[in-house]
Scaffold this motif. Structure first.
Motif, PDB file in Angstrom:
ATOM      1  N   LEU A 139     -13.267  14.853  -4.880  1.00 38.65           N
ATOM      2  CA  LEU A 139     -13.351  13.499  -5.427  1.00 38.65           C
ATOM      3  C   LEU A 139     -12.614  12.518  -4.514  1.00 38.65           C
ATOM      4  O   LEU A 139     -11.891  12.933  -3.607  1.00 38.65           O
ATOM      5  CB  LEU A 139     -12.750  13.472  -6.837  1.00 38.65           C
ATOM      6  N   ASP A 140     -12.785  11.235  -4.781  1.00 39.47           N
ATOM      7  CA  ASP A 140     -12.191  10.187  -3.944  1.00 39.47           C
ATOM      8  C   ASP A 140     -11.168   9.405  -4.751  1.00 39.47           C
ATOM      9  O   ASP A 140     -11.487   8.868  -5.806  1.00 39.47           O
ATOM     10  CB  ASP A 140     -13.292   9.243  -3.438  1.00 39.47           C
ATOM     11  N   ALA A 141      -9.917   9.353  -4.248  1.00 41.06           N
ATOM     12  CA  ALA A 141      -8.871   8.582  -4.933  1.00 41.06           C
ATOM     13  C   ALA A 141      -8.252   7.539  -4.015  1.00 41.06           C
ATOM     14  O   ALA A 141      -7.140   7.078  -4.258  1.00 41.06           O
ATOM     15  CB  ALA A 141      -7.796   9.519  -5.475  1.00 41.06           C
ATOM     16  N   LYS A 142      -8.952   7.168  -2.951  1.00 40.32           N
ATOM     17  CA  LYS A 142      -8.410   6.149  -2.052  1.00 40.32           C
ATOM     18  C   LYS A 142      -8.400   4.787  -2.740  1.00 40.32           C
ATOM     19  O   LYS A 142      -9.134   4.545  -3.690  1.00 40.32           O
ATOM     20  CB  LYS A 142      -9.256   6.063  -0.778  1.00 40.32           C
ATOM     21  N   GLY A 143      -7.574   3.898  -2.217  1.00 41.24           N
ATOM     22  CA  GLY A 143      -7.562   2.529  -2.702  1.00 41.24           C
ATOM     23  C   GLY A 143      -6.392   2.234  -3.611  1.00 41.24           C
ATOM     24  O   GLY A 143      -5.572   3.100  -3.913  1.00 41.24           O
ATOM     25  N   GLY A 144      -6.307   0.984  -4.015  1.00 41.08           N
ATOM     26  CA  GLY A 144      -5.213   0.537  -4.868  1.00 41.08           C
ATOM     27  C   GLY A 144      -4.470  -0.623  -4.240  1.00 41.08           C
ATOM     28  O   GLY A 144      -4.604  -0.910  -3.045  1.00 41.08           O
ATOM     29  N   LEU A 145      -3.682  -1.292  -5.046  1.00 44.81           N
ATOM     30  CA  LEU A 145      -2.965  -2.489  -4.607  1.00 44.81           C
ATOM     31  C   LEU A 145      -1.825  -2.193  -3.649  1.00 44.81           C
ATOM     32  O   LEU A 145      -1.532  -2.978  -2.761  1.00 44.81           O
ATOM     33  CB  LEU A 145      -2.407  -3.222  -5.830  1.00 44.81           C
ATOM     34  N   MET A 146      -1.137  -1.050  -3.842  1.00 42.12           N
ATOM     35  CA  MET A 146       0.086  -0.791  -3.078  1.00 42.12           C
ATOM     36  C   MET A 146       0.059   0.636  -2.537  1.00 42.12           C
ATOM     37  O   MET A 146       0.627   1.558  -3.108  1.00 42.12           O
ATOM     38  CB  MET A 146       1.309  -1.008  -3.971  1.00 42.12           C
ATOM     39  N   GLU A 147      -0.652   0.790  -1.407  1.00 43.37           N
ATOM     40  CA  GLU A 147      -0.667   2.079  -0.726  1.00 43.37           C
ATOM     41  C   GLU A 147       0.496   2.125   0.265  1.00 43.37           C
ATOM     42  O   GLU A 147       1.325   1.222   0.306  1.00 43.37           O
ATOM     43  CB  GLU A 147      -2.015   2.268  -0.030  1.00 43.37           C
ATOM     44  N   ARG A 148       0.525   3.154   1.072  1.00 45.58           N
ATOM     45  CA  ARG A 148       1.696   3.361   1.931  1.00 45.58           C
ATOM     46  C   ARG A 148       1.876   2.229   2.943  1.00 45.58           C
ATOM     47  O   ARG A 148       2.998   1.773   3.172  1.00 45.58           O
ATOM     48  CB  ARG A 148       1.576   4.703   2.654  1.00 45.58           C
ATOM     49  N   ALA A 149       0.806   1.769   3.556  1.00 45.42           N
ATOM     50  CA  ALA A 149       0.919   0.691   4.550  1.00 45.42           C
ATOM     51  C   ALA A 149       1.492  -0.568   3.917  1.00 45.42           C
ATOM     52  O   ALA A 149       2.369  -1.226   4.496  1.00 45.42           O
ATOM     53  CB  ALA A 149      -0.445   0.408   5.175  1.00 45.42           C
ATOM     54  N   GLU A 150       1.010  -0.885   2.716  1.00 45.95           N
ATOM     55  CA  GLU A 150       1.527  -2.067   2.026  1.00 45.95           C
ATOM     56  C   GLU A 150       3.006  -1.902   1.682  1.00 45.95           C
ATOM     57  O   GLU A 150       3.787  -2.858   1.779  1.00 45.95           O
ATOM     58  CB  GLU A 150       0.728  -2.335   0.741  1.00 45.95           C
ATOM     59  N   ARG A 151       3.391  -0.695   1.295  1.00 50.78           N
ATOM     60  CA  ARG A 151       4.802  -0.461   0.969  1.00 50.78           C
ATOM     61  C   ARG A 151       5.683  -0.681   2.199  1.00 50.78           C
ATOM     62  O   ARG A 151       6.770  -1.260   2.100  1.00 50.78           O
ATOM     63  CB  ARG A 151       5.016   0.953   0.417  1.00 50.78           C
ATOM     64  N   PHE A 152       5.236  -0.243   3.370  1.00 51.48           N
ATOM     65  CA  PHE A 152       5.996  -0.457   4.598  1.00 51.48           C
ATOM     66  C   PHE A 152       6.162  -1.955   4.874  1.00 51.48           C
ATOM     67  O   PHE A 152       7.256  -2.418   5.204  1.00 51.48           O
ATOM     68  CB  PHE A 152       5.287   0.218   5.791  1.00 51.48           C
ATOM     69  N   ILE A 153       5.070  -2.698   4.727  1.00 48.00           N
ATOM     70  CA  ILE A 153       5.110  -4.129   5.034  1.00 48.00           C
ATOM     71  C   ILE A 153       6.023  -4.872   4.063  1.00 48.00           C
ATOM     72  O   ILE A 153       6.862  -5.686   4.462  1.00 48.00           O
ATOM     73  CB  ILE A 153       3.685  -4.714   5.007  1.00 48.00           C
ATOM     74  N   VAL A 154       5.863  -4.580   2.771  1.00 48.22           N
ATOM     75  CA  VAL A 154       6.659  -5.268   1.755  1.00 48.22           C
ATOM     76  C   VAL A 154       8.129  -4.878   1.874  1.00 48.22           C
ATOM     77  O   VAL A 154       9.023  -5.738   1.768  1.00 48.22           O
ATOM     78  CB  VAL A 154       6.106  -4.969   0.344  1.00 48.22           C
ATOM     79  N   LEU A 155       8.395  -3.599   2.120  1.00 50.00           N
ATOM     80  CA  LEU A 155       9.784  -3.169   2.304  1.00 50.00           C
ATOM     81  C   LEU A 155      10.399  -3.854   3.523  1.00 50.00           C
ATOM     82  O   LEU A 155      11.562  -4.276   3.494  1.00 50.00           O
ATOM     83  CB  LEU A 155       9.854  -1.649   2.459  1.00 50.00           C
ATOM     84  N   GLY A 156       9.615  -3.997   4.591  1.00 58.06           N
ATOM     85  CA  GLY A 156      10.107  -4.695   5.772  1.00 58.06           C
ATOM     86  C   GLY A 156      10.518  -6.123   5.453  1.00 58.06           C
ATOM     87  O   GLY A 156      11.550  -6.610   5.927  1.00 58.06           O
ATOM     88  N   ALA A 157       9.728  -6.792   4.601  1.00 59.26           N
ATOM     89  CA  ALA A 157      10.080  -8.156   4.191  1.00 59.26           C
ATOM     90  C   ALA A 157      11.384  -8.158   3.399  1.00 59.26           C
ATOM     91  O   ALA A 157      12.233  -9.042   3.577  1.00 59.26           O
ATOM     92  CB  ALA A 157       8.955  -8.760   3.356  1.00 59.26           C
ATOM     93  N   GLY A 158      11.573  -7.168   2.536  1.00 57.46           N
ATOM     94  CA  GLY A 158      12.801  -7.070   1.757  1.00 57.46           C
ATOM     95  C   GLY A 158      14.022  -6.830   2.627  1.00 57.46           C
ATOM     96  O   GLY A 158      15.109  -7.358   2.359  1.00 57.46           O
ATOM     97  N   LEU A 159      13.855  -6.041   3.685  1.00 58.93           N
ATOM     98  CA  LEU A 159      14.971  -5.789   4.605  1.00 58.93           C
ATOM     99  C   LEU A 159      15.266  -7.031   5.449  1.00 58.93           C
ATOM    100  O   LEU A 159      16.426  -7.318   5.752  1.00 58.93           O
ATOM    101  CB  LEU A 159      14.651  -4.598   5.512  1.00 58.93           C
ATOM    102  N   ALA A 160      14.225  -7.742   5.831  1.00 57.95           N
ATOM    103  CA  ALA A 160      14.416  -8.939   6.661  1.00 57.95           C
ATOM    104  C   ALA A 160      15.119 -10.047   5.877  1.00 57.95           C
ATOM    105  O   ALA A 160      15.901 -10.808   6.448  1.00 57.95           O
ATOM    106  CB  ALA A 160      13.070  -9.431   7.183  1.00 57.95           C
TER     107      ALA A 160
END
Length: 197
Positions: A139-160
């Motif tokens: 089956l396919d479970a890809k997708g969603g609002l907050m996958e790993r790439a998004e978490r990296f980007i958002v976390l980077g903003a929080g650290l900055a």
């Protein structure tokens, strides 16, 4: 969201870099291992309160994660073993980074807010598990609002911008939980359709 909309375009952009690194003798497994090492360093410096330095190592970890696939493709070494190593390494990096955040918040904030990154780690692990389990069932479970790439980007903003780090983590938790629900519903519908056929 990134996987569904931008992954192929980003990979096409990174393929020439992967080819150059391959010609220089850099291996995909070596880059994956380097990424884990960078995540470990990021966790330590974040835990010690050096958030901007942590951001730099987070970026290095993210770049490593983005480049190991193109290097494997360029060298013709893409394999099930490599995909497994990459996936396990991703989970290790997540645990290290969230652990570093918990260490930092436990050292600088009152109360139990240090549990926030640990809750986020649990929900993020559920998102990853859903995809792995779904794929093992065909089956396919890809997708969603907050996958790993998004978490990296958002976390980077929080650290900055450390003054918004805690609100950013709360937002990540909510969006990651929403992603888990999205994936559950997606797989549930697919499984129901297969059952009905």
């Amino acid at each position: 969201m990134f996987d569904g909309n931008w992954r192929s375009a980003v990979n096409r952009g990174l393929d020439p870099i992967g080819a150059v690194l391959c010609r220089l003798g850099v291996s995909a497994d070596g880059v994956t291992s380097f990424g884990v090492a960078m995540a470990a360093v990021a966790a330590v410096v974040i835990g010690r309160g050096q958030l901007i330095l942590g951001l730099i190592f987070l970026i290095l970890a993210g770049l490593s994660d983005a480049l190991d696939g193109p290097i494997a493709k360029a060298s013709g070494t893409s394999s099930v073993r490599g995909a497994f190593f990459d996936s396990v390494s991703d989970r290790v990096c997540d645990a290290l980074l969230f652990g570093g955040l918990a260490w930092y918040l436990g050292s600088t904030e009152p109360g139990h807010i240090f549990m926030l990154p640990l809750a986020l780690m649990g929900v993020a692990s559920l998102v990853s598990y859903q995809r792995a389990k779904a794929e093992s069932l065909g089956l396919d479970a890809k997708g969603g609002l907050m996958e790993r790439a998004e978490r990296f980007i958002v976390l980077g903003a929080g650290l900055a911008f450390s003054f918004v780090l805690i609100p950013v983590l709360w937002a990540m938790l909510g969006l990651t939980a929403a992603t888990a629900l999205q994936r559950f519903a997606k797989v549930w519908r697919q499984a129901d359709t297969m059952h009905s056929v």
